[in-house]
Design an enzyme around this catalytic site. Structure first.
Site, PDB file in Angstrom:
ATOM      1  N   ASP A 280       0.877  -1.165   0.000  1.00 17.63           N
ATOM      2  CA  ASP A 280       0.000   0.000   0.000  1.00 17.63           C
ATOM      3  C   ASP A 280       0.918   1.219   0.000  1.00 17.63           C
ATOM      4  O   ASP A 280       2.111   1.126   0.288  1.00 17.63           O
ATOM      5  CB  ASP A 280      -0.939  -0.001   1.217  1.00 17.63           C
ATOM      6  CG  ASP A 280      -2.100   0.976   1.010  1.00 17.63           C
ATOM      7  OD1 ASP A 280      -2.052   1.779   0.049  1.00 17.63           O
ATOM      8  OD2 ASP A 280      -3.052   0.954   1.802  1.00 17.63           O
TER       9      ASP A 280
HETATM   10  C1  BGC Z   1      -4.848   3.542   0.212  1.00 18.90           C
HETATM   11  C2  BGC Z   1      -4.955   2.565  -0.934  1.00 18.90           C
HETATM   12  C3  BGC Z   1      -4.808   3.303  -2.227  1.00 18.90           C
HETATM   13  C4  BGC Z   1      -3.464   4.030  -2.238  1.00 18.90           C
HETATM   14  C5  BGC Z   1      -3.191   4.797  -3.516  1.00 18.90           C
HETATM   15  C6  BGC Z   1      -3.592   4.403   0.112  1.00 18.90           C
HETATM   16  O1  BGC Z   1      -3.637   5.426   1.050  1.00 18.90           O
HETATM   17  O2  BGC Z   1      -4.857   2.846   1.430  1.00 18.90           O
HETATM   18  O3  BGC Z   1      -6.179   1.903  -0.881  1.00 18.90           O
HETATM   19  O4  BGC Z   1      -4.915   2.425  -3.311  1.00 18.90           O
HETATM   20  O5  BGC Z   1      -3.448   4.951  -1.154  1.00 18.90           O
HETATM   21  O6  BGC Z   1      -3.997   5.897  -3.627  1.00 18.90           O
END
Ligand code: BGC
Length: 772
Positions: A280
């Site tokens: 993530d």
């Molecule tokens: C989130 C993800 C997301 C990523 C990219 C993170 O803060 O937890 O779900 O895909 O950001 O935007």
């Protein structure tokens, strides 16, 4: 003689080498499906480290990197991998998210717009219990991703709804791993049939937002396997997502992205996953551990991660084969992308056609909870429309699950377009109020970061005369209650899970006035997740959850209110009577609304804090008893059980047949529409382990099926298939395994976890184990 042959051979070899070199000069080595090993061998350490660590950190054109900003490739996408031009390795562009592609709708110096369809939130999709419909929605999103130059969509989110207050539940599907896994698999199949990839997220046990980067989810191996991994296992096995995204949190003391057990042993070893794994955004701390664990890509990427990998390669703490495994999997991903095959994207997807899919999907996921001879409404009905939510619908959540959609159809617009008449006095009061509220909120919204939850207009204060007039002049009242939430925050009990006092007062006054005039009251719940209902629902004659239904929401709700579509959604979670009944009581509560991102307030990259319960660590004391597994087993009454949902019609289920063919069990049942409206029904199959099996939930969902539209008196036979291995339970702690208790299993079939009119038994002689 020997020397002669050796000389000839040497000359031939030299000639060949020269020819090779000549050919190489003419045709430089470029990535293809046939030469991955050669490419890996030709890559420098720097190129390998670059490929693993996302490009936000050092490419000059990505310097505005804020959560992986890739301005020049696809503006507003979340991140990209590093291209290596000399070897023909194209970048992979990642963009969120679950309810539609999240990219910037406008670009500097460009007149064109880049809007994406805002489809209903994940919870609504799951509430449809309709895999095909979810796949069609996935295909719409996949197509828009492809047409806007995105290679991998950062969705679906399928974490378990452990507690109703989790701020991201709106992106997620269910408290049940089977439903969450099946819906996710359908979504992935839909997106990927368009030729772009998905990233099933967040793997795993990411069930709270507060301190999401520092929280340690502490749970038993059994809860991990049966509840929190089972959803991912189903999705991975049934849809082969191109990527899996590890989560931010720790599980039992280890960051998921640094966990070899989760990423390599279970995901790849046990489930046979062959795709690539990505962190993530900003997840985990130790790049070397991540690579060793098998977490192939680190997004959006920081220089320090790149430097760390290089240093580790140099001092031998990271070996060439270890990094090459990740590099190879990224190259396999690159090969699958539309960008690699030179797809010329149009930047012009068919937004109109896609809006129609979003509209139909929203209507199918609405859940009718209560209907006291009130709905559907006659088209000539004069409606008094109350609640600011009716005039300012919440189409979706905020944060990475948000979508820059071209418009939102409010309930007011939808009702007017459907030909309903709105009470003019009530309508004009609200329209003017909303105009002023929007004016008040505009400057605050303008500087509010994109990831924070939305600011909602306040309820109208002086409403009494509008209620009196509405009750006198209209046929029915419709009141909308709206909620909003976002990532990085969890919801509050006060003013969020519980209705606010002004909302309850509104329902009370409207109900009193309309009922006194012999008229009905409908409450529409435009929500991201569970709200308390027991204290106020008696004041309503009908209650429907329309969730956050996407950009077409008002049209979809109007179609259902008018009876053009019968609601056929069923709850993917339980609605408890009181918050205190929720089994997962270990959950962060009452964090003050400081306006700061609560996730980062007790987090440090150098220390792992372990002192504050539910912030630094969360003990999953309820174990496998999440949601209905607890309520049904402990006999705790609920407001509405898991799986519940009414239609405008009535259905009769009969003639359950259970057939076994080796490992395969098929249950079939006759479903008949015995009511007056065409409608669809969801048939659910639950299993109960043999009497005497220690510590088993009363019922567990093992399969479901949604019928086609059945006209009054029409019937059909539906089948639900499962494998004996699906009944397995995890025994013996961390080093244990799966086994299926022998004895008489009860198989129950019905339309909710508490309404199971049909049942049969299945006798299993000896434990057949579980096939992986
Ligand atoms: C989130 C993800 C997301 C990523 C990219 C993170 O803060 O937890 O779900 O895909 O950001 O935007």
């Amino acid at each position: 003689m020997y020397n002669y042959f050796k000389t000839v051979a040497l000359c031939a070899a030299l000639l060949l080498t020269a020819a090779d070199a000549g050919a190489a000069r003419r045709k430089p080595l470029k990535l293809s499906a046939a030469n991955i090993d050669e490419i890996v061998a030709a890559m420098t350490h720097e190129e390998k480290a670059n490929l693993i660590v996302g490009m936000s950190r050092s490419f000059s054109d990505a310097e505005r990197a804020d959560v992986g900003y890739t301005e020049r490739i696809v503006a507003g996408a979340a991140g990209t991998t590093y291209p290596v031009e000399r070897l023909g390795i194209t970048p992979v562009v990642f963009a969120d998210g679950p309810a539609g592609v999240r990219i910037d709708p406008r670009r500097e110096g460009d007149e064109k717009t880049y809007f994406c369809t805002g489809v209903p939130i994940g919870t609504l999709l799951a509430a449809s219990w309709n895999d095909e419909l979810v796949a069609d929605v996935g295909a719409v999103i996949g197509n828009e991703a492809k047409e806007y130059g995105v290679d991998v969509l950062l969705a679906p989110g399928l974490n378990i709804m452990r507690n109703p207050l989790c701020g991201r539940n709106f992106e997620y599907y269910s408290e049940d791993p089977l439903l969450a896994g099946k819906i996710a698999a359908a979504y992935v199949r839909g997106v990927q049939r368009e030729g772009v990839g998905t990233s099933v997220k967040h793997y795993a046990v990411n069930n709270q937002e507060i301190n999401r980067l520092g929280n340690d989810a502490r749970l038993s191996e059994r809860a991990l396997r049966e509840i929190y991994l089972r959803n991912f296992e189903i999705a991975v096995r049934e849809s082969d997502p191109w990527t899996v995204m590890t989560s931010y949190n720790y599980v039992n003391g280890e960051y998921t992205s640094e966990s070899r057990k989760l990423v390599t042993d279970i995901l790849r070893g046990e489930w046979g996953y062959r795709g690539a794994v990505v962190t993530d955004w900003g997840g985990g701390l130790d790049a070397v551990k991540q690579v060793k664990a098998g977490n192939d890509m680190i997004q959006p990427g920081m220089n320090v991660q790149y430097e760390t990998l290089l240093a580790a390669l140099k001092d031998g703490s990271l070996t060439e084969p270890e990094i090459d495994r990740c590099v190879r999997r990224i190259l396999e991903l690159v090969l699958r992308t539309p960008r690699f095959s030179g797809y010329r994207y149009s930047d012009a997807p068919d937004l109109e056609a896609h809006a129609a899919v979003a509209r139909d999907a929203a209507a199918e996921g609405m859940v009718l909870l209560k209907n006291d001879a009130t709905l559907p409404l006659d088209c000539s009905a004069r409606i008094a429309l109350y609640g600011v939510g009716s005039y300012a619908f919440t189409a979706g959540g905020r944060g990475s699950g948000d979508v820059n959609k071209p418009y939102v159809v409010d309930l007011r617009d939808g009702l007017l377009r459907s030909g309903f008449t709105l009470n003019p006095a009530v309508d004009s009061l609200y329209v003017e109020w909303i105009r002023r509220e929007n004016e008040r909120l505009a400057p605050i919204r303008a500087v509010r970061p994109w990831y924070l939850y939305d600011l909602r207009p306040n309820e109208v204060r002086e409403i009494d005369s509008a209620i009196e007039r509405g009750a006198a002049e209209s046929d029915v009242a419709v009141i909308t209650i709206s909620r909003t939430s976002a990532e990085a925050f969890d919801r509050h009990i006060e003013r969020d899970y519980l209705l606010r006092s002004d909302e309850t007062a509104l329902i009370k006054s409207v109900s009193r006035a309309f009922r006194a005039a012999g008229k009905k009251v409908v409450v529409m719940l435009n929500i991201c997740g569970v709200v308390e209902m027991a204290s106020w629902q008696d004041m309503a004659d009908a209650v429907m959850i329309c969730w956050q239904p996407g950009q077409e929401g008002g049209n979809s709700v109007a179609a259902v209110l008018a009876g053009e579509v019968s609601p056929s959604g069923h709850l993917p979670m339980t609605i408890p009577v009181r918050y205190a009944d929720v089994p997962a009581q270990n959950f962060p509560l009452n964090v003050p609304e400081t306006g700061l991102n609560q996730s980062y307030e007790h987090y440090s990259t150098s220390v792992k804090y372990t002192d504050i319960p539910n912030i630094d660590y969360t003990n999953y004391e309820e174990d496998i008893y999440v949601g209905y597994r607890y309520y049904a087993t402990a006999g705790v009454p609920v407001s509405y059980p898991f799986g519940f949902g009414l239609t405008y019609s009535e259905f009769e289920l009969s003639d359950l047949k259970l057939e076994r063919d080796g490992e395969k069990i098929t249950a079939s049942v006759q479903v008949r529409n015995v009511g007056k409206h065409p409608a669809k029904q969801v048939v659910q199959l639950y299993a109960s382990a043999p009497e005497g099996t220690p510590d088993r939930p009363a019922v567990e969902l093992k399969g479901y099926c949604k019928t086609a539209l059945l006209r009054p008196s029409e019937s059909c036979r539906v089948s639900i298939a499962l494998r004996i291995g699906d009944l397995a339970i995890w025994q013996g702690g961390e080093t244990g395994g799966w086994s299926v208790p022998a004895g008489e299993w009860k198989i129950s079939v019905g339309t909710s976890s508490e309404d199971l009119p049909l049942s049969g038994t299945l006798t299993l002689q000896e434990p057949p184990g579980r096939t992986n």
